[in-house]
Design an enzyme around this catalytic site. Sequence first.
Site, PDB file in Angstrom:
ATOM      1  N   GLU A 186      -7.250 -20.354   4.750  1.00 60.53           N
ATOM      2  CA  GLU A 186      -5.978 -20.549   4.764  1.00 60.53           C
ATOM      3  C   GLU A 186      -5.614 -21.538   5.824  1.00 60.53           C
ATOM      4  OE1 GLU A 186      -3.428 -18.493   3.301  1.00 60.53           O
ATOM      5  OE2 GLU A 186      -5.124 -17.710   2.133  1.00 60.53           O
ATOM      6  N   SER A 199      -3.667  40.194  -8.518  1.00 61.15           N
ATOM      7  CA  SER A 199      -4.363  41.130  -7.788  1.00 61.15           C
ATOM      8  C   SER A 199      -4.599  40.677  -6.315  1.00 61.15           C
ATOM      9  CB  SER A 199      -5.667  41.943  -8.176  1.00 61.15           C
ATOM     10  OG  SER A 199      -5.283  42.519  -9.298  1.00 61.15           O
TER      11      SER A 199
END
Length: 758
Positions: A149, A415
Amino acid sequence: MANRRDSRIEPSFEGPPQARSSAGLSVNEEDRVVPSNRKASAKRKSAKGKSSRAKRGGSRRGLFGVLGRLFYWCFVLAIWGGIAVAGTVVYYGAKMPAATTWSIPDRAPNIKIVSADGQLLANRGMSGGEAVGLHEMSPYIPEAVIAIEDRRFYSHFGIDPIGLTRAMVTNLIGGHFSQGGSTLTQQLAKNLFLTPDRTLERKVQEVLLALWLEHKHTKDQILEMYLNRVYFGSGAYGVEAASRRYFGKSARDVTLSEAALLAGLLKAPSRLSPARDPKAAEERSQLVLAAMRDEGKISAKELTSAMSAPATRAPSYWTGSENYVADTIMEELPDLIGDVRGDIVIDSTVDLNLQKLAEQSIRRLIDESGKKLNVSQGALVSIDDSGAVRAMVGGYDYSTSQFDRASEARRQPGSAFKPFVYMAALEAGRTPDSVRNDAPIKIGNWTPDNYHGKYFGKVTLATALAKSLNSVAAQLTMEVGPGAVVEAAHRMGIQSDLQSNTSIALGTSEVTPLELTSAYVPFANGGYKPDIHFIRRVTTTEGKVLYDSGGDSAPRVVKPEIVGMMNSMMTGTVEIGTARKAAFAWPSAGKTGTSQNSRDAWFVGYTANLTTGVWFGNDDGSPMKKVTGGALPAQAWHEFMVAAHEGVPVRPLPGTWTSTPADTIVPDEIPSANNAPPAPVPSASVGQQAPQVRPAAPVAQQPAPVRAARPAQTVDADGLSMPEDDGATASIKHPVPPGDVGGPRKKRQTSILDLLGG
């Protein structure tokens, strides 16, 4: 006068003295009307020579003149250009606040969530990762970023004229914008202060801010700020977030090839993300490695080794079930501390090792049986006696679906809801030894059936709960009233709205796995309802405590004797009932549940140490292939609980209850048709590993199972979806239907059509 004559100057013709006549008169060649040939010829030769010399000198003077004029105008244009640039800078700079007011904005707060033993669960917040010092992160990261960069980062003053010129030339030759020429300092200035718009004003302000950054901060400080704030794609800001996102590790442990991949993302974070295009990310990383080699940052051997590393494919989203926990914590956090204004650390209640065990169990069972049984999702919640959530898995894979089925999905519990029915009945005066006749009954327009229409006749409540008999649960609901059942469930911890009708007996109102599991906790801790929580403490990074859950006392919601009876009854579910696959060395109890057509399968069970609920099903509600709560959920529960209790001293379940045969038929009960008293139930103490619940009578003495004349409404063993109560029950004369309601069962004759149809 004589003197005047003597001083008079007479006119004369110029010429060489020797050419004058003695009389003083002479004529030059130039004065002749017709010059002589000799003189004219000489003059022409002389003029010709002068002309040629003049031409040669003029051509030289013309070239230099053009160059001079070019230089002159270039100089003039440069001056005017400088004036224009200075004017532009002054104009846009004047629109900015005074430099004395400039300051580095605070980095978006990071929320670090750690497990109960200090391991990182997740980072949340705008950045998705904590700030890491330049000296802490892998040295390959800054080297890779600088190499690709901004190679002259440590030598320029915030602006790189050489790099800017190269970028301009490249763009002119290429005919399009391909290089920006911005330094890392300029990029940081843009990220800190400016919008991403590509305008002249923004570029001028970027340059001014870059110069200011270089004046106020060292190069290392600028680089550290940049690496902790820049975007790396896939929602990750900063190297720590990106390292966690793509490699599942800290930026401190990143390798050379991984650092090259991170540095390569800066050109186009979204497009080059390894979560989107791992091949493109790998190709870009190789360019970074080559740049590092050119700059002398790595050796040829390191380059070769890094180049041979395979491409990294990251999941499309953060993976790991602990992220379900992190999402839930983030939802609760504002209510505890308000807005987050700085980096904080959250100490959670979750045990990361248990969390991983739970995730592995859910995923393994789905991987092995998912296609065969048509099951695609599962959830698990485990809570200790204090209400601290120790593990929570919200689905098969967080990276593919962030919907939390543990805390957000409401499904029919079947249940698994029956314990609240039985608890309400016990609170109304029944005992586990109370007897009901398990036989086909009709309540208004509703006829609840048992599994496959099988009935056991006269049974105790303990046996009825262990075997999950629907007819008995329906009878108890009619006895105490649906409102009492709803009140008991809410008191225990259910938060969802419940329909107050008789069908609630079989769990037709929807609940989440988290709330259903939390409602079982009072059974495990002796009757107390603690606050269910994921967060123990919240502190700043400096250690200042912002929140502490403390040790608030939990209110009692169930009497000790009721807890003892319920634990005695639900122990039978694990020992002789529908959850035998869940049994292990610790005293445990619980209840299975299955909704109609096996759309949902549950098992919620507990020891004196942990209460854990497991659910399996499909997001679209499609039926599974005969999966019941005693199958996959019980298996997952068993695997998790065995691992969770390894090395933990065994503790009995709280509460005790002793069977009293004389109380097996209470006054408000209606005896069965044959009025035969049940056999006594052996007494047992809750918490013993020996079976605590036995059938009311030996199997040989019980009536033979009775088949219903019509097909059962369900294919599961644990629950049945029924229509809502339409008020038909009001026409029933007796609050407790006798066991022989409907009369004797008639055996249906088998026809030839039945044989042909199988």
